[in-house]
Scaffold this motif. Structure first.
Motif, short mmCIF file in Angstrom:
data_model
loop_
_atom_site.label_atom_id
_atom_site.label_comp_id
_atom_site.label_asym_id
_atom_site.label_seq_id
_atom_site.Cartn_x
_atom_site.Cartn_y
_atom_site.Cartn_z
N GLU A 35 -10.24 0.44 0.41
CA GLU A 35 -9.37 0.94 1.29
C GLU A 35 -8.30 1.94 0.71
O GLU A 35 -7.66 3.12 1.02
CB GLU A 35 -8.74 -0.06 2.14
CG GLU A 35 -7.80 0.63 3.58
CD GLU A 35 -7.61 -0.33 4.56
OE1 GLU A 35 -8.25 -1.61 4.26
OE2 GLU A 35 -6.36 -0.42 5.25
N LEU A 36 -7.78 1.34 -0.36
CA LEU A 36 -6.61 1.95 -1.15
C LEU A 36 -7.06 3.27 -1.54
O LEU A 36 -6.37 4.14 -1.75
CB LEU A 36 -5.91 1.10 -2.20
CG LEU A 36 -5.07 1.62 -3.07
CD1 LEU A 36 -3.87 2.01 -2.32
CD2 LEU A 36 -4.52 0.71 -4.21
N LEU B 16 -7.25 5.76 0.83
CA LEU B 16 -5.86 6.22 1.38
C LEU B 16 -5.31 7.18 0.35
O LEU B 16 -4.45 8.26 0.73
CB LEU B 16 -4.96 4.88 1.27
CG LEU B 16 -4.63 4.28 2.64
CD1 LEU B 16 -3.57 2.89 2.22
CD2 LEU B 16 -3.78 5.08 3.37
N LEU B 17 -5.59 7.12 -1.08
CA LEU B 17 -5.07 7.81 -1.97
C LEU B 17 -6.09 9.20 -2.33
O LEU B 17 -6.04 10.05 -3.12
CB LEU B 17 -5.36 7.17 -3.20
CG LEU B 17 -3.88 6.19 -3.68
CD1 LEU B 17 -4.25 5.48 -4.57
CD2 LEU B 17 -2.75 6.85 -3.51
N LEU C 68 3.61 5.38 0.21
CA LEU C 68 2.97 4.24 -0.68
C LEU C 68 3.80 4.26 -1.99
O LEU C 68 3.88 3.11 -2.48
CB LEU C 68 1.45 4.96 -1.07
CG LEU C 68 0.20 4.32 -0.31
CD1 LEU C 68 -1.04 4.74 -1.10
CD2 LEU C 68 0.19 2.94 -0.47
N PHE C 69 4.53 5.30 -2.38
CA PHE C 69 5.27 5.34 -3.56
C PHE C 69 6.51 5.09 -3.57
O PHE C 69 7.26 4.96 -4.19
CB PHE C 69 4.80 6.42 -4.65
CG PHE C 69 3.30 6.39 -4.77
CD1 PHE C 69 2.79 5.57 -5.59
CD2 PHE C 69 2.50 7.30 -4.31
CE1 PHE C 69 1.33 5.51 -5.97
CE2 PHE C 69 1.07 7.36 -4.37
CZ PHE C 69 0.69 6.63 -5.38
N ILE D 225 -2.11 -2.75 2.39
CA ILE D 225 -2.56 -2.16 1.14
C ILE D 225 -1.64 -1.10 0.40
O ILE D 225 -1.00 -0.24 1.07
CB ILE D 225 -3.88 -1.14 1.82
CG1 ILE D 225 -4.78 -2.04 2.55
CG2 ILE D 225 -4.36 -0.30 0.58
CD1 ILE D 225 -5.68 -2.87 1.75
N GLY D 226 -1.55 -1.31 -0.89
CA GLY D 226 -1.04 -0.44 -1.64
C GLY D 226 0.66 -0.42 -1.45
O GLY D 226 1.33 0.33 -2.11
#
Lengths: 300, 295
Positions: free
Chosen positions: A218-219, A222-223, B98-99, B143-144
């Motif tokens: 999933e990650l 996402l990326l 995310l970051f 996630i992340g």
């Protein structure tokens, strides 16, 4: 491969710990170097780096990675408390009429305090948060990040490892950069995976392996990264049907299965590549098939 | 009340396998709250079972949000972001959530005051009641996400409350791998920290790393060597290290096919195969642990 386009970056990850990420990364790197590619292997599992251990390389003369840490200049500080207000991590406490009190454990090193300080009373204490080691083993260049004990800012080390990898690549013109990541699917792993051309998720067919594979794929999605799944210790009891469903759910593909093989442990305790000492062992043969698949994938 | 955390340094050496079995044995004798703070990859509920009773979102992190009606597209935020989490796309500042670490530098430097920080949910806390009568709390990071350390602390705080309410004798925590932020938060505040390792060079090296963290926080250390017959010379070194450092050696678990077979069944090995060599070893370790904890 067209070198002018720069190196191809493969990230080896997996979700669950101990699935064989580093074993796969190390042996892929060794294999590619044996067939004449210029390879850099970068260890981004900075709070438990194992690449050097698996290859018997020493981590010596590391370059320090430093991060901003506020130091208060008593003569300039007017005790206004702006720094304390700006710090969202609550790492600075302003006691009335006193120099601000710093809780270094909470400091992210972002520098917000020094930006808002009206009298430039905050200096950079340049805290050492870890090290980067550059070495070589069995024809593979190694770049290893290590987080200092009791420090929390692993991202600072990962960022530095990745920058150094790209700098080195300009000099040495690598064909391939292989990145070994930490387990999990948190921000460190996201940062390690970022910008890679291909993500290999190494897992095992156990319920834990499958559960954590679901998260890491999933990650990767996402990326927006290209990915494939490697099943290590494929003959362990588990649920292969569910594993395939998880691959399908994330539009991933099962690229290779590596069997349980005692030679892997032997190679670990010898601190030498499996592919060097046991090239015909079942696991080594699977990893060379994997290398071929990965290369084809990258050449597309 | 005792708080015992199980950690390892290296991942995949058997933390959860050991935690699940020890928890299962403990629940037969005492009131217990189990906690999974491997928030990135929480697996304990897969072997402990139980019914999900409650699930709540945890807001333990802030993120930057751009108010586009105010943003003039100057790019100063992107230049100053220490995480390189802001990119200018056309005339717009776009935050990669995310970051973003939520440090707020962007909102400070923005001349238009167009960026604000908002609390966001970065994880959840699931509460299970197991048929054998104990409570399991599971922290799950989105996630992340960042802020795993804060999430771990938050989950542990809730676990202490639940333990108090239930009059539990013990909180048993299955920790994350590594020796970074979440592992530090897991060890902090524990009365006892039990390290699980295996006799391989990488596991031994990372065992030493996590031990330094444990020593820093002053938790009473213990050691369990899993897959103990993998490689005798390193096992001896690990035992020697433990003795030298004053770490209580609680015992060894042999390699045993029953372990992966029990995991495939979704059960702790001591309950799935009580007579297996690994189960007998874990029962001995359990006795040693009870003595060590003085409960």
């Amino acid at each position: 491969m067209d070198i002018s386009r720069g190196p191809k970056i493969i990230a080896v990850t997996g979700g669950k710990g101990g699935t064989g990420k580093t074993t796969v990364a190390v042996n892929l790197a060794f294999h590619f170097s044996q067939i004449g590619k210029k390879v850099l292997l970068a260890d981004c599992d900075v709070d438990a780096p194992s690449v050097a251990t698996l290859l018997g390389a020493e981590m010596r003369n590391g370059k320090e990675v430093r991060q901003f840490l506020p130091v208060f200049d008593e003569s300039r500080c007017i005790r206004c408390g702006e720094c304390s207000k700006a710090c969202r991590m609550h790492a600075i406490l302003q006691v009335p009429d006193k120099i601000p009190l710093l809780f270094p454990d909470l400091c992210l090193g972002c520098g917000a305090c020094s930006i808002v300080c009206p009298t430039n009373a905050i200096l950079d204490g340049k805290k050492v948060v870890g090290w980067i080691y550059e070495t070589e083993a069995y024809g593979v260049d190694l770049l290893i990040g290590e987080l200092k004990l009791n420090e929390r800012e692993s991202e600072a080390i990962i960022r530095e490892v990745k920058e150094r990898a790209m700098d080195l690549s300009k000099e040495r013109r690598y064909d391939l950069i292989i990145i070994d990541t930490a387990p999990g699917a948190h921000c460190d792993v996201a940062l390690s995976l970022k910008d890679s051309d291909f993500v290999l998720a190494v897992t095992e067919p156990t319920p834990f392996g499958i559960h954590d594979l679901d998260l890491i794929l999933e990650l990767a999605n996402l990326l927006k990264l290209k990915h494939a799944v490697v099943v290590n210790r494929a003959d362990l009891p588990g649920n292969h049907r569910l594993l395939k469903e998880i691959c399908k759910k994330h539009s991933s593909r099962l690229i290779e299965e590596i069997p349980v093989d005692d030679n892997v442990v032997q190679s670990h305790v010898r601190s030498r590549p499996l592919m060097l000492d046991f090239p015909n062992s079942p696991a080594a043969r699977a990893i060379s098939r994997l290398a071929k698949e990965v290369w084809e994938e990258l050449s597309l | 009340m005792k708080e015992v955390v199980i950690v390892s340094g290296k991942g995949g050496v058997g933390k959860t396998t050991v935690s699940a079995s020890l928890g299962w044995l403990m629940a037969e004798q005492m009131k217990l709250v189990m906690v999974d703070v491997d928030v990135d990859a929480p697996n304990l509920s897969l072997v402990i079972g139980g019914t999900l009773k409650n699930s709540l979102e945890i807001e333990a992190t802030e993120k930057a949000f751009v108010r586009y009606e105010k943003c003039k597209g100057c790019g100063i935020c992107a230049e100053n972001c220490p995480e390189e989490a802001i990119h200018m796309i056309g005339q717009k500042a776009v935050v990669s959530s995310l970051f973003c670490s939520g440090c707020g530098v962007c909102s400070i430097v923005c001349p238009e005051k167009a960026i604000e920080l908002r609390l966001v949910a970065n994880g959840r806390l699931d509460l299970y009641e197991s048929p054998s009568g104990f409570t399991l709390l599971v922290g799950k990071l989105k996630i992340g996400e960042s802020g795993s350390g804060k999430l771990v602390s938050e989950v542990k705080e809730r676990a202490r409350q639940v333990a108090k309410e239930k009059g539990a004798d013990l909180v048993l925590i299955d920790g994350p791998p590594g020796a970074g932020c979440p592992a530090i938060s897991a060890v902090s505040g524990a009365t006892h920290a039990i390290m699980v390792t295996e006799p391989t060079p990488a596991a031994f090296r990372n065992l030493k790393r996590i031990f330094s963290i444990i020593r820093h926080f002053g938790a009473n250390p213990g050691l369990i060597i899993n897959k103990a017959d993998l490689y005798e010379p390193i096992k001896r070194e690990e035992v020697h290290f433990a003795e030298k450092e004053g770490i209580e050696v609680l015992g060894e678990v042999p390699m045993d096919d029953s372990v992966p077979r029990s995991l495939a069944l979704g059960m702790p090995v001591v309950s799935a195969f009580p007579g297996a060599s690994a189960s007998l070893a874990i029962k001995r370790i359990f006795k040693n642990l009870v003595n060590y904890l003085k409960i």
